[in-house]
Design an enzyme around this catalytic site. Structure first.
Site, PDB file in Angstrom:
ATOM      1  N   GLU A 154     -27.859  23.745 -30.896  1.00 23.88           N
ATOM      2  CA  GLU A 154     -28.976  23.061 -30.241  1.00 23.88           C
ATOM      3  C   GLU A 154     -28.927  23.209 -28.728  1.00 23.88           C
ATOM      4  O   GLU A 154     -29.884  22.883 -28.040  1.00 23.88           O
ATOM      5  CB  GLU A 154     -28.985  21.572 -30.618  1.00 23.88           C
ATOM      6  CG  GLU A 154     -28.072  20.682 -29.804  1.00 23.88           C
ATOM      7  CD  GLU A 154     -26.595  20.828 -30.150  1.00 23.88           C
ATOM      8  OE1 GLU A 154     -25.765  20.240 -29.445  1.00 23.88           O
ATOM      9  OE2 GLU A 154     -26.265  21.531 -31.130  1.00 23.88           O
ATOM     10  N   CYS A 164     -20.088  21.079 -35.411  1.00 23.63           N
ATOM     11  CA  CYS A 164     -18.930  20.556 -34.686  1.00 23.63           C
ATOM     12  C   CYS A 164     -18.095  19.635 -35.575  1.00 23.63           C
ATOM     13  O   CYS A 164     -17.486  20.103 -36.527  1.00 23.63           O
ATOM     14  CB  CYS A 164     -19.385  19.880 -33.392  1.00 23.63           C
ATOM     15  SG  CYS A 164     -18.048  19.607 -32.209  1.00 23.63           S
ATOM     16  N   HIS A 168     -22.370  24.522 -30.804  1.00 24.28           N
ATOM     17  CA  HIS A 168     -23.586  23.715 -30.740  1.00 24.28           C
ATOM     18  C   HIS A 168     -24.825  24.607 -30.645  1.00 24.28           C
ATOM     19  O   HIS A 168     -25.202  25.020 -29.546  1.00 24.28           O
ATOM     20  CB  HIS A 168     -23.533  22.776 -29.531  1.00 24.28           C
ATOM     21  CG  HIS A 168     -22.617  21.612 -29.722  1.00 24.28           C
ATOM     22  ND1 HIS A 168     -23.051  20.385 -30.170  1.00 24.28           N
ATOM     23  CD2 HIS A 168     -21.282  21.499 -29.543  1.00 24.28           C
ATOM     24  CE1 HIS A 168     -22.024  19.558 -30.255  1.00 24.28           C
ATOM     25  NE2 HIS A 168     -20.944  20.210 -29.883  1.00 24.28           N
TER      26      HIS A 168
END
Length: 361
Positions: free
Chosen positions: A330, A244, A328
């Protein structure tokens, strides 16, 4: 009655909840159908007023497990229908109670579909939430609002360590990180040394690490010259993975350019094509800026593309042990669709460690 007034004079009525104080910020919409607690605690929303496009919010309350950071950084939270009687076995408090504790103003009963369509047409707009009728001064405050240096508000105050049971140590540059990034690395055995955003490269390298993780964070990437300078040195010394804001800062460090998008990407359902693997994944995203495909750094190639608007979603640096993504990994929508990127990074770190850390040919 309360009102959201935008800088172009358009207005949307609703009812205050949460902290119930006047608030000014940049208005964005997010398209996630679930995960409003993760959205609230995502530091990348620092300084913004967030409109949820999914109509019913608050139905599972707030629990002690799903926070991505210690507090809410956004200024306001706009929903269509607020559920004030949540039903979930993990619930500890209502959304109304939580926002009041966090000092965040909520506005419910809003035509969020109309607001979202307005932002899509006219781009991200500044706005102000007030009780009752907005005054000319409220409109002036919305038009004067500016956001700078949000990373300084969100980064950790001092370095800290998270122990792992493996052989690798990863330095994590905290630009406003989500806890999911730490969990994704730690569960793979990594010991993590987390540093404030303005930490010089020498301090990071002297602290000892096998690779460097650059996290997400809020705001304009060009507001972070110290971090950009540090990243330039780190990319010369260690394998680096950026997510990001970290992705954008890497591009700037290598001589690329970033630009502000019309209304950004915010939500949990953005399709991204991995050009090397030939796969398409559903990804969570939260950013208003992007890497300019017309001004990529030397040695950089696009690795991922947004399948909605063809914007750059990933970059691989062919002359370094480094890559980055705008989304993202994760917080996979799958829930493991793009988690392979952490494995790719750690494989890169292990290979560099074995060969003494030389750059890619």
């Amino acid at each position: 009655m309360a009102t959201l007034i935008l800088e172009d004079g358009s207005r949307y009525e609703g009812t205050l909840f949460g902290h119930k104080a006047p608030v000014t910020g940049e208005v964005v919409f997010t398209t996630g159908m679930t995960g409003y607690q993760e959205t609230l605690t995502d530091p990348s929303y620092c300084g913004q007023i967030v409109c949820m496009t999914y109509p019913l919010i608050g139905n599972v309350g707030i629990n002690d497990l799903d926070n991505e950071s210690a507090r809410v950084r956004m200024r306001g939270f706009i929903v269509s229908e607020l559920c004030d009687v949540p039903s979930n076995w993990q619930t500890r408090k209502t959304l109304d109670q939580y926002l009041d504790e966090q000092g965040v103003t909520g506005l419910c009963g809003v035509d969020t579909r109309a607001l979202t369509k307005h932002v899509r047409v006219f781009g991200t707009l500044r706005g102000r939430i007030v009780e009752g009728e907005p005054t000319p001064e409220d409109l002036a405050l919305a038009r004067r609002f500016e956001m700078h240096d949000q990373v300084k508000q969100c980064t950790c105050e001092a370095p800290y360590e998270v122990k792992g049971d493996g052989e690798l140590t990863i330095a994590v540059m905290d630009f406003g990180l989500k806890q999911g990034i730490l969990r994704s690395l730690n569960r793979r055995g990594c010991t993590l040394r987390v540093y404030p955003a303005d930490t010089p490269a020498k301090a990071v390298l002297d602290g000892g690490c096998d690779g460097v993780m650059l996290t997400n964070g809020p705001g304009d990437p060009q507001d972070n010259p110290q971090a950009i300078a540090a990243i330039r040195e780190l990319m010369d010394a260690k394998p680096v993975f950026g997510i990001c804001l970290g992705h954008q800062l890497m591009a700037l460090a290598m001589g690329g350019r970033t630009v502000k998008m019309k209304y950004g990407h915010h939500g949990a359902n953005h399709p991204v094509k991995d050009l090397a693997r030939g796969t398409c994944a559903v990804t969570p995203q939260n950013h208003n800026y992007m890497v300019d495909p017309e001004h990529l750094p030397a040695g950089a190639v696009v690795s991922h593309v947004n399948w909605n608007d063809q914007t750059v979603e990933g970059v691989r640096y062919t002359d370094r042990n480094a890559f980055s993504v705008q989304f993202h990994p994760e917080a996979c929508g799958g829930p493991r669709e793009t988690s392979y990127l952490f494995d790719d990074f750690l494989n890169m770190v292990r290979a560099a460690k074995q060969t003494g850390g030389e750059r890619n040919a």
